[in-house]
Design an enzyme around this catalytic site. Structure first.
Site: not given
Ligand code: AMP
Ligand code: MG
Length: 490
Positions: A97-98, A118, A130-131, A181, A188, A257-258
């Site tokens: 998503g981002r 990222k 907002d990605g 990155r 994953r 997912d991580n």
């Molecule tokens: P993370 O906490 O980095 O493992 O992210 C968990 C999920 O939330 C993933 O699908 C990310 O792509 C999404 N995500 C986190 N931050 C954002 C953001 N600012 N905009 C869109 N998607 C996000």
């Molecule tokens: Mg993640």
């Protein structure tokens, strides 16, 4: 080192394979334009190893690529689909998503690597987000992953970091950044879950072959590819988590997912290194139940691997009972491997004889917790004591109760293996990325000053080497300097 710039026009020698997978594995997504990108840093040595000229990456043309303003020749930007269990709850659709995968390159060592931006804007998986990324998480991930690499821990790497000249809206309007990155892949457990929850066994089969070929090529000819992959991932993760714990690292958001199939540390969100030792130590502000505390990481990895095994069941054996038994046997071997590796780490950290009782390790950790001892300084000063570089008093002063420490030293001496003392220096780091230092670098960066970022990054490149210039960085934070909470990198 052999670096081959085969295609003179292609400044990043892309050689993509994920984009050749079926369409429903990803969505095409171009990075967003940003108004005023400025370079924070480029990782020269890593760039060179990837066949990218660091000078070019630092130039305006390179900056345009790592800020997302230009799509480089050969790049096929895409957002990967994945699902995931977050704090135990399942989301069938997460996805990048981002983050946007620019493409893959071949490292000088022959391994295929992903290059990903990222924080480069919305994708079809962004949901309400907002990605983008704030600058703070960019600084944290850069410092942490490169420090982990220097500590010898399998990890994704940092190729570059930029500021965007754009504010992102979080609790307030703050500076935005983009992190480049490099990962052995971004597969994953959640990637497999995405297809399993859609009963798409064909896709799982494709992923198994892709993952074996990419991460465990020695096992590619296996007669049972899914079982082989499960066993390989189990071993890689057992090694990774035992290593994390031995250096006092807390990942903080071990959602499926991580949790990388490669066995690399991925997603440096709310991660931190412990100061005072406590098995229940947690930094992440959102981890209210301490699910991902230091001491839970071994069993959480088992939980995540169980979710992984579930996605593979239809491929393990056509007979469900048999498939289940195979999965269970593999998962049981995780527990054995993990405990064994965990003890091995402590045996070398403490320089213990082969027949030293395992209970001594547990007793040591309980004592450190009771006495609120700084974890890194304890092993550092113990190493110095073993090498006769320091007095016992330097160790004693870390404890609340001096007698408790002296009693422990008396027992330790009876279990000490003199031949292992030099090994202690290779496993007990002198400098680690302490959370208050990372936080100070982030706060400075928000003021436009990257001096501390650069200093810390340099210092943490050689964590096992004494350096008088970095002596101040060895110290534990004073009570008023401690930073005990971290926040997710959103
Ligand atoms: P993370 O906490 O980095 O493992 O992210 C968990 C999920 O939330 C993933 O699908 C990310 O792509 C999404 N995500 C986190 N931050 C954002 C953001 N600012 N905009 C869109 N998607 C996000
Ligand atoms: Mg993640």
């Amino acid at each position: 080192m052999l670096v081959n710039f085969t295609t003179p026009n292609m400044r990043i020698p892309f050689d993509n394979s994920y984009s050749k997978l079926p369409d429903h594995f990803y969505e095409r997504a171009d990075p967003a334009q940003v108004p005023a990108p400025t370079l924070i840093t480029v990782n020269n040595s890593l760039a060179t190893e990837l066949g990218i000229e660091p000078e070019w990456l630092r130039s305006d043309a390179g900056l345009a690529v790592i800020s997302g303003n230009t799509v480089a020749e050969g790049s096929e930007p895409l957002a990967q689909a994945y699902a995931g269990h977050q704090f135990g709850g399942f989301s069938p659709q997460l996805g990048d998503g981002r983050a946007i995968l620019l493409g893959e390159v071949i490292h000088a060592n022959g391994e295929r690597k992903d290059i990903q931006l990222k924080g480069s804007g919305r994708t079809p998986f962004s949901r309400g987000g907002d990605g983008k990324s704030a600058l703070g998480p960019v600084i944290r991930e850069y410092l942490m992953c490169e420090a982990m690499f220097a500590l010898g821990v399998p990890t994704t790497r940092a190729l570059a970091a930029v500021t965007t000249g754009e504010k992102v809206i979080r609790e307030e309007r703050i500076d935005g950044g983009i992190f480049t990155r490099v990962a052995s892949s971004h597969l994953r457990v959640g990637t497999f879950q995405y297809f399993a929850t859609r009963n798409d066994t064909e896709a799982i089969k494709t992923l198994v072959d892709f993952a074996l070929n990419r991460h465990f090529p020695h096992a590619e000819t296996s007669l049972s590819p899914a079982l082989t992959l499960l066993e390989e991932v189990i071993s890689a993760q057992a090694q990774l988590i035992a290593h994390w714990m031995s250096i006092g690292f807390i990942h903080g958001v071990m959602n499926t997912d991580n949790f990388a199939i490669s066995g690399e540390t991925i997603d440096y969100g709310p991660c931190a290194f412990m100061d005072d030792f406590h098995p229940n130590c947690v930094f992440s502000a959102i981890d209210r139940d301490a699910r991902y505390s230091w001491g839970n990481q071994g069993s959480i990895a088992h939980w995540n691997l169980t979710r992984f095994a579930e996605t593979l069941l239809p491929l393990l054996d056509p007979e469900p009972d048999t498939a289940m038994k195979l999965a269970e046997a593999a998962l049981n071997s995780y527990s054995k491997q993990f405990i064994n590796l965990y003890h091995l780490h402590y045996k070398s950290k403490l320089s213990l004889t082969e027949d030293a009782p395992i209970e001594f390790i547990q007793g040591t950790l309980s004592l450190l917790a009771d006495q609120q001892v700084d974890y890194t300084l304890f092993f550092r000063r113990l190493t110095q004591l073993a090498n006769k570089d320091t007095e016992a008093s330097k160790l004693v002063e870390l404890f609340i109760d001096a007698e408790a420490c002296l009693k422990w030293i008396d027992e330790w001496i009876t279990l000490l293996d003199d031949d292992l003392i030099t090994t202690m220096q290779q496993v007990n780091p002198i400098t680690i990325p302490r959370n208050h230092q990372v936080e100070a670098a982030i706060q400075q960066a928000y003021k436009g000053d990257f001096t501390l970022f650069h200093r810390l990054h340099e210092a943490w490149k050689h964590p096992f080497t004494e350096n008088p210039e970095h002596e101040d960085l060895e110290l534990a934070p004073l009570p008023e300097e401690r930073v005990t909470q971290t926040f997710c990198g959103t």
